[in-house]
Design a protein around this motif. Structure first.
Motif, PDB file in Angstrom:
ATOM      1  N   SER A 145       0.852  -1.188   0.000  1.00  0.00           N
ATOM      2  CA  SER A 145       0.000   0.000   0.000  1.00  0.00           C
ATOM      3  C   SER A 145       0.883   1.232   0.000  1.00  0.00           C
ATOM      4  N   LEU A 146       0.331   2.317  -0.533  1.00  0.00           N
ATOM      5  CA  LEU A 146       1.025   3.603  -0.562  1.00  0.00           C
ATOM      6  C   LEU A 146       0.480   4.482   0.550  1.00  0.00           C
ATOM      7  N   GLN A 147       1.386   5.074   1.294  1.00  0.00           N
ATOM      8  CA  GLN A 147       1.003   5.900   2.428  1.00  0.00           C
ATOM      9  C   GLN A 147       1.462   7.335   2.189  1.00  0.00           C
ATOM     10  N   VAL A 148       0.495   8.245   2.253  1.00  0.00           N
ATOM     11  CA  VAL A 148       0.772   9.676   2.100  1.00  0.00           C
ATOM     12  C   VAL A 148       0.488  10.344   3.437  1.00  0.00           C
ATOM     13  N   LYS A 149       1.499  11.023   3.960  1.00  0.00           N
ATOM     14  CA  LYS A 149       1.378  11.674   5.264  1.00  0.00           C
ATOM     15  C   LYS A 149       1.571  13.173   5.094  1.00  0.00           C
ATOM     16  N   VAL A 150       0.536  13.943   5.456  1.00  0.00           N
ATOM     17  CA  VAL A 150       0.576  15.408   5.380  1.00  0.00           C
ATOM     18  C   VAL A 150       0.694  15.941   6.806  1.00  0.00           C
ATOM     19  N   THR A 151       1.817  16.563   7.106  1.00  0.00           N
ATOM     20  CA  THR A 151       2.096  17.050   8.462  1.00  0.00           C
ATOM     21  C   THR A 151       2.279  18.558   8.426  1.00  0.00           C
ATOM     22  N   ASP A 152       1.667  19.239   9.406  1.00  0.00           N
ATOM     23  CA  ASP A 152       1.838  20.695   9.507  1.00  0.00           C
ATOM     24  C   ASP A 152       2.098  21.073  10.943  1.00  0.00           C
ATOM     25  N   VAL A 182     -11.359   8.569  -0.321  1.00  0.00           N
ATOM     26  CA  VAL A 182     -10.475   7.508   0.159  1.00  0.00           C
ATOM     27  C   VAL A 182     -11.228   6.178   0.226  1.00  0.00           C
ATOM     28  N   GLU A 183     -12.433   6.182   0.775  1.00  0.00           N
ATOM     29  CA  GLU A 183     -13.211   4.947   0.855  1.00  0.00           C
ATOM     30  C   GLU A 183     -13.591   4.445  -0.524  1.00  0.00           C
ATOM     31  N   ASN A 184     -13.830   5.379  -1.459  1.00  0.00           N
ATOM     32  CA  ASN A 184     -14.150   4.965  -2.825  1.00  0.00           C
ATOM     33  C   ASN A 184     -12.968   4.255  -3.479  1.00  0.00           C
ATOM     34  N   HIS A 185     -11.754   4.543  -3.032  1.00  0.00           N
ATOM     35  CA  HIS A 185     -10.546   3.887  -3.553  1.00  0.00           C
ATOM     36  C   HIS A 185     -10.081   2.746  -2.651  1.00  0.00           C
ATOM     37  N   ARG A 186     -10.959   2.265  -1.759  1.00  0.00           N
ATOM     38  CA  ARG A 186     -10.681   1.129  -0.882  1.00  0.00           C
ATOM     39  C   ARG A 186      -9.473   1.383   0.032  1.00  0.00           C
ATOM     40  N   GLY A 187      -9.348   2.612   0.487  1.00  0.00           N
ATOM     41  CA  GLY A 187      -8.287   2.963   1.422  1.00  0.00           C
ATOM     42  C   GLY A 187      -8.870   3.441   2.742  1.00  0.00           C
ATOM     43  N   HIS A 188      -8.036   4.028   3.563  1.00  0.00           N
ATOM     44  CA  HIS A 188      -8.522   4.587   4.828  1.00  0.00           C
ATOM     45  C   HIS A 188      -7.685   5.809   5.173  1.00  0.00           C
ATOM     46  N   VAL A 233      -2.137  14.032   8.898  1.00  0.00           N
ATOM     47  CA  VAL A 233      -3.177  13.282   8.196  1.00  0.00           C
ATOM     48  C   VAL A 233      -2.479  12.169   7.416  1.00  0.00           C
ATOM     49  N   ILE A 234      -2.896  10.925   7.657  1.00  0.00           N
ATOM     50  CA  ILE A 234      -2.294   9.759   7.005  1.00  0.00           C
ATOM     51  C   ILE A 234      -3.334   9.113   6.103  1.00  0.00           C
ATOM     52  N   VAL A 235      -3.031   9.038   4.820  1.00  0.00           N
ATOM     53  CA  VAL A 235      -3.905   8.417   3.823  1.00  0.00           C
ATOM     54  C   VAL A 235      -3.204   7.168   3.301  1.00  0.00           C
ATOM     55  N   THR A 236      -3.883   6.048   3.363  1.00  0.00           N
ATOM     56  CA  THR A 236      -3.331   4.777   2.887  1.00  0.00           C
ATOM     57  C   THR A 236      -4.199   4.262   1.751  1.00  0.00           C
ATOM     58  N   LEU A 237      -3.565   3.993   0.612  1.00  0.00           N
ATOM     59  CA  LEU A 237      -4.259   3.502  -0.576  1.00  0.00           C
ATOM     60  C   LEU A 237      -3.580   2.222  -1.049  1.00  0.00           C
ATOM     61  N   PRO A 238      -4.358   1.262  -1.550  1.00  0.00           N
ATOM     62  CA  PRO A 238      -3.741   0.030  -2.065  1.00  0.00           C
ATOM     63  C   PRO A 238      -2.890   0.306  -3.296  1.00  0.00           C
ATOM     64  N   ALA A 239      -1.663  -0.226  -3.286  1.00  0.00           N
ATOM     65  CA  ALA A 239      -0.745   0.000  -4.390  1.00  0.00           C
ATOM     66  C   ALA A 239      -1.112  -0.889  -5.568  1.00  0.00           C
ATOM     67  N   HIS A 240      -0.729  -0.412  -6.761  1.00  0.00           N
ATOM     68  CA  HIS A 240      -0.975  -1.146  -8.001  1.00  0.00           C
ATOM     69  C   HIS A 240       0.370  -1.445  -8.658  1.00  0.00           C
ATOM     70  N   LYS A 241       0.650  -2.742  -8.866  1.00  0.00           N
ATOM     71  CA  LYS A 241       1.931  -3.127  -9.439  1.00  0.00           C
ATOM     72  C   LYS A 241       1.809  -3.148 -10.957  1.00  0.00           C
ATOM     73  N   SER A 242       2.209  -2.070 -11.569  1.00  0.00           N
ATOM     74  CA  SER A 242       2.178  -1.982 -13.036  1.00  0.00           C
ATOM     75  C   SER A 242       3.076  -0.832 -13.448  1.00  0.00           C
ATOM     76  N   GLU A 243       3.215  -0.670 -14.746  1.00  0.00           N
ATOM     77  CA  GLU A 243       3.991   0.452 -15.267  1.00  0.00           C
ATOM     78  C   GLU A 243       3.225   1.739 -14.998  1.00  0.00           C
ATOM     79  N   THR A 244       3.914   2.777 -14.523  1.00  0.00           N
ATOM     80  CA  THR A 244       3.244   4.032 -14.243  1.00  0.00           C
ATOM     81  C   THR A 244       2.802   4.683 -15.506  1.00  0.00           C
ATOM     82  N   SER A 245       1.616   5.302 -15.452  1.00  0.00           N
ATOM     83  CA  SER A 245       1.055   6.034 -16.599  1.00  0.00           C
ATOM     84  C   SER A 245       0.397   7.268 -16.126  1.00  0.00           C
ATOM     85  N   ARG A 246       0.275   8.175 -16.983  1.00  0.00           N
ATOM     86  CA  ARG A 246      -0.277   9.479 -16.672  1.00  0.00           C
ATOM     87  C   ARG A 246      -1.535   9.692 -17.487  1.00  0.00           C
TER      88      ARG A 246
END
Length: 505
Positions: free
Chosen positions: A422-429, A472-478, A491-504
């Motif tokens: 999973s990918l974890q994004v942490k926003v701290t202020d 976040v819940e729509n993307h099956r994260g918390h 604020v800590i956001v955790t999203l399930p990671a996707h193992k594939s080639e990155t695309s934009r």
């Protein structure tokens, strides 16, 4: 949402009924068991009373010692006269009698073999476990005719335990045993285990103990109906729970029906109102912008038009937020999920917020934590616009509630737990923080911890974090928030990671 609530109600109905059934079954089991035991004890005590009244008590003809002469007449029980018909009287009720001397010696019994159980005078009844050694004796017969015939054909063996040798040597012996039968005594021992319910009565006259009367009853008279009762209770309780679960599911559906209808009407009203308000607000905002572009406008009118333009812009954002939440709740939004490089998305969001942060003298930075397992692949499967809106809301809150000179840091890293990356994004202020009383309600719609905590003039609508949680819940994260007053928020956001080639997108 409603199916989950309905399922919980049905489970609660079933769980409460199961507890009540368990309590009822337990109480009923002990009631029946104690009733059966009391009935057997009453029967045994009744037999004791009958046998005790029928005892033939005779005085001793000759005193045994000088002390007996001084103490008076001694008595004894005539065993043959007392228990002459006792066996036939109790045989039909499966009751056995034992008579013991005052010293504990067994004098008479209806049992085939003694029980070898110590005597305990007890009129209330007790349950004893008996290990009974059984011995069967008999004779094994063996016909030697067949063996003799085999020997006559040239096959020599053992006959009756000792005939060996050649065919010619034992020809006469073979002819003699051709019509004989070998017999051998055998003995078989086995152990029989069973339980008895016993009542023991001390029989005495005055201070003289005449003996002990022990009455026994088979314990299977209790265990057999109790086993059947347990089976019946288990079957009955299981069928009842199945019926209650089905009825609970139907009743919970009926209970949730008006709530579902009211919620559906509320969502429809919110969606319709938000949709209908977008056009008038856009028209007002356009006209205000045209009026502000006039060169000969008076300063007072210009200031009033700026206020109107600012309020219509805020109202437009509120309508957009309500429309987004209404569409998320109704599920009518068609998801267009693609592989999103989260590191690139965060770079764009930070670039958009960086100008605002600089004007307010804030430090805004992004840190991407690489590890040997990431290989530079920070991708998730989701909606680019929604994820951008998610992190824009989080960064906007940090910028809004962080004093000048503060710091805002965004950290992205890959977390691997239980083989699920999973990918974890942490926003701290280092902002003003949130009180502990407000944290449980921070994701509620239109909730604001304290109107006085707004650090700058741009007050929010109270929907930013509600929208963030929905995305976040729509993307099956918390999402999780830790905060301390006057020390900052994380604020800590955790999203399930996707193992594939990155695309934009």
């Amino acid at each position: 949402m409603f199916q989950t609530t309905r399922r919980r109600l049905a489970v609660w109905y079933t769980a409460v009924t199961a507890v009540l059934l368990l309590l009822f079954a337990t109480g009923f089991y002990f009631y029946v068991r104690n009733t059966l035991i009391d009935r057997i004890d009453d029967t045994l005590n009744h037999v004791v009373e009958i046998v005790e009244r029928s005892l033939v008590i005779e005085p001793l003809k000759t005193p045994l010692s000088s002390s007996d002469v001084l103490s008076g007449t001694k008595f004894q029980v005539n065993v043959q006269g007392s228990f002459r018909d006792g066996s036939d009287a109790v045989d039909d009720d499966h009751i056995d009698l034992e008579w013991f001397s005052p010293t504990g010696e067994l004098l008479w019994s209806t049992l085939s073999e003694p029980l070898n159980i110590p005597i305990h005078a007890n009129r209330s009844g007790e349950t004893v476990w008996v290990n009974h050694q059984l011995r069967f004796e008999g004779v094994e017969k063996r016909d030697l005719t067949a063996d003799a015939h085999l020997a006559q054909r040239g096959k020599v063996g053992d006959f009756d335990g000792g005939l060996k040798g050649g065919l010619e040597e034992h020809r006469d012996s073979i002819a003699q045993i051709a019509n004989r039968v070998s017999t051998k005594p055998i003995s078989i021992r086995t152990t029989q285990n069973y339980s008895l319910r016993q009542v023991t009565q001390r029989v005495e006259i005055g201070r003289q103990v005449l003996g002990y009367l022990r009455v026994s009853h088979p314990w299977f008279e209790v265990t057999k109906p109790i086993r059947q009762l347990i089976i019946d209770l288990i079957l009955g309780a299981s069928l009842t729970l199945i019926c209650v679960a089905a009825i609970g599911w139907l009743l919970s559906g009926l209970a949730m029906k008006p709530v579902r209808e009211s919620y559906g009407r509320l969502k429809q009203f919110t969606a319709d109102a938000s949709h209908e308000l977008r056009n008038p607000i856009a028209t007002i905002q356009t006209n205000v912008q045209v009026a502000l572009a006039e060169p000969d406008i008076e300063p007072q009118q210009y200031q009033q038009l700026q206020v109107i333009e600012r309020l219509t812009r805020r109202l437009g954002r509120l309508v957009d937020d309500l429309l987004f939440l209404a569409r998320q709740d109704s599920g009518i939004v068609q998801q267009q999920w693609i592989v999103v490089p989260l590191d690139a998305l965060l770079i764009e969001v930070i670039e958009e917020q960086l100008a605002i942060a600089k004007t307010q003298h804030l430090s805004l930075s992004l840190e991407i934590v690489d590890s040997p397992n990431t290989e530079g692949n920070f991708t998730v499967l989701g909606d680019w616009d929604q994820l951008a809106r998610l992190f824009t809301n989080l960064l906007s809150n940090s910028v809004q509630y962080t004093p000048s000179g503060g710091e805002i840091q965004v950290e992205l890293q890959l977390s691997v737990k239980m083989l699920n990356p999973s990918l974890q994004v942490k926003v701290t202020d280092t902002g003003i923080g949130i009180s502990p009383e407000a944290l449980p309600h921070i994701f509620d719609r239109f909730y604001r911890a304290d109107p006085a905590r707004t650090h700058r003039s741009a007050a929010g609508s109270g929907l930013g974090l509600a929208i963030a949680k929905a995305i976040v819940e729509n993307h099956r994260g918390h999402i999780h928030i830790d905060s301390q007053v006057d020390r900052g928020t994380a604020v800590i956001v955790t999203l399930p990671a996707h193992k594939s080639e990155t695309s934009r997108p």
